[in-house]
Scaffold this active site. Structure first.
Site, PDB file in Angstrom:
ATOM      1  CG  HIS A  18     -59.925 -13.272 -52.450  1.00 47.59           C
ATOM      2  ND1 HIS A  18     -60.649 -13.316 -51.067  1.00 47.59           N
ATOM      3  CD2 HIS A  18     -61.192 -11.803 -52.379  1.00 47.59           C
ATOM      4  CE1 HIS A  18     -61.463 -12.994 -50.365  1.00 47.59           C
ATOM      5  NE2 HIS A  18     -61.406 -11.948 -51.045  1.00 47.59           N
ATOM      6  CE  LYS A  42     -61.332  -3.130 -41.052  1.00 46.94           C
ATOM      7  NZ  LYS A  42     -61.000  -3.983 -42.453  1.00 46.94           N
ATOM      8  NE  ARG A  91     -67.404  -9.933 -54.705  1.00 48.56           N
ATOM      9  CZ  ARG A  91     -67.113  -9.521 -52.896  1.00 48.56           C
ATOM     10  NH1 ARG A  91     -67.347 -10.496 -51.948  1.00 48.56           N
ATOM     11  NH2 ARG A  91     -66.652  -8.662 -53.171  1.00 48.56           N
ATOM     12  CB  SER A 128     -64.203 -12.259 -46.818  1.00 48.97           C
ATOM     13  OG  SER A 128     -63.523 -12.581 -47.388  1.00 48.97           O
TER      14      SER A 128
END
Lengths: 154, 154, 154, 154, 154, 154
Positions: A18, A42, A91, A128
């Site tokens: 990032h 979440k 990616r 992540s």
């Protein structure tokens, strides 16, 4: 008219991937807003406060980077902030298919455009999710996150 | 022998993508059974009743479309309904890899064949998951679901 | 109205992959036309005559399979033959992306639909290009092409 | 120096796909350690004991296969066991993208290499997730798992 | 400093896909240079002159679009034109893998960045190669190329 | 029994990607044979002699690397050399699909296995085709090929 872009994500954590993306985008826009999504249903691995501090510390030398939190739709945030672009990294092909759908649905709803850069080779493997898994199992994540000691587990 | 196909899914919700696929398949089969899977351990976003009513309303002008619920294995439903084919749409390569595995495992177990159409360009970006996310965040989903006001949140 | 499908290709050669696909599609259609494309500017490895004889011999026990040659656009052949469908197999994601573009361009031009089956696991690795390469280098192609001795090198 | 490889996974269950891979890798290494990951925060479908017994029974005729459990990072297990390689199978492009990231992050952290074989055609469609889904719905999984009656649902 | 981008390609022909991309990029840059690559060892289907006229006619109402020819490396053209960015569209995963390699090699050589937009749904199926194939076989390409009658076959 | 692997390719040129792969494989095998394919109907960009000299110079400090030329089928070479394995690198999903087909066809024909490593991040973008294109246009290829000045254009 100034060119404003939003870089949205949960950034749990904000990886070297990032970080490098934002630096590469920085010269293209007058302002980049890093928008940390907060979803009340979440659970996050690192605390929100430590994530925000961590991201801000990475860009303190760059004038045109702002770090905020938001909830609700990303496209609504863009309208509010008068941002004309969303920016993302790609990616691999799994990213590609997912990001393409999101970008096209965002465009259908509001006309907002999403710009992409290919993630740099040296950071393209960083996810992540895997970083969290390594941290949970007592591994060292400093190869994947700059100043990772600033992050506090929730 | 009549040609019967099953179109299985959770359809939470049934999007314009699903709708267009059924219409394109309709002339190939004598009967198409839209089979809404019900799994007691899963939470659905829209109520089952409103999903069924919504799908039925979309096809009320087509004679050969039946809308049912089912639980258990899709291939068992096919045998019960004497359906020789499963029908699906393919949006992208992520779909492709997943659908290929399911299709080959279904064929190994029971010999049933799965037919595919490429999802139309204008609906290929629509994912039920993202549609639910938009609805949860107060967004307008009418670009992605016909008569979306018929759907009731659980 | 009878259901007619066209299976187009150069079939240089017609592999076990193609053969199994046609057999799986055979019960869905009243007639399947295997259409061998002839392009005057292209060089083929096996003679056209031997390719036609080879394909015909594979399906001589099936009544509803016709083998023809054609030149020009595949969609024009479909109109001429009153075929409502093109049929194809999908081996992998490279196939998928290419076939999706062709199918969508064919649909835009003429409304004709393309149906897909996933290639069976045991034949999904077979590519005509590689089969030719093996033959050129003196290898045995009988694992990949039924009755391969019927084929004559141009 | 002896060549030692670790084959890590949750193996819930250990399918014919996993089985064939280990047999193909067996001649390349002096020892293969099948390492069943145990994560205290995860729920498994089959009991750990039955999974271990099942895997051991499949390889009882092979001298160089060891079956163990582990928790924590896979790369830490490799160091402890003096294994120089991780071994994995690749079924499709979704696997490929995920495994590439894991392999590169493992290499960045510890230098350990991951070797890959393409999963055999006849087992490439098998996913543990789908096998569990079939079992849950009362289906027969014996086409996908050797001696599947040894497995006990948790 | 003005933001200048180069959109390189052979554009044989310049399709509706290319056209829409340039229009979407136009507001992000002070100048966009559409650079038609000329390679003396390659055969083109449409004449260079007609391709240039065709592209220029499409953008005559936009001030900041320039159409030029070039030979040699694209990155050398960027340096000469003081362009900081290359811009491209992404239709699918095959494009993605190819463009990623080119973008990373260009960045390694000269530091130049490549920006991407996802091709719009309605034009994502269009490939210049297939358009040429249709034209060669007497088909109508007007669904895929605006003002296609301006193009002259070589 | 000694473990012997063949690394086949046209290596026109042998890039840093190839070089790094061989070094990573070197400790797994007793001998690695780098086999430069020679096809009389193909044109190569760099001379065969300079390609062989170049590859040999890269590995002169490694005892177990042999560099040879071959024509005909790769699997025939393996039998002749008593090699049990082919070794390859995987850069991306396009490579993956192609290599999977080749590996499965080679296994069907002769039982030979193909092993894969993921190409390292820093060399995954390098394609011989693009390297040649850069060289043809007067670009500098030294970032992509070690000691590239040893290569002589045909």
């Amino acid at each position: 008219m100034s060119r404003i872009a939003v870089f949205p994500g949960s950034f749990d954590p904000f990886t070297k991937g990032h970080e490098l993306l934002v630096k590469r985008y920085a010269s293209l826009f007058d302002k980049i807003i890093i928008a940390v999504g907060v979803n009340s249903t979440k659970q996050y691995f690192f605390t929100l406060e430590s994530r925000l501090n961590h991201i801000r510390s990475l860009f303190k030398s760059l004038d045109n980077i702002e770090v905020i939190t938001y909830s609700g739709l990303t496209v609504d945030l863009c309208k509010e902030k008068k941002a004309q672009y969303l920016i993302r990294g790609l990616r691999n092909t799994t990213d590609f298919e997912f990001e393409k759908s999101i970008a096209q649905m965002n465009k259908t709803m509001t006309g907002i455009e999403t710009l992409f850069l290919m993630t740099d080779a040296e950071t393209a493997a960083i996810h992540s999710t895997i970083v969290r898994e390594i941290k949970k199992n007592g591994g060292d994540i400093s190869s994947f996150v700059t100043n990772s000691d600033q992050l506090i587990i929730s």
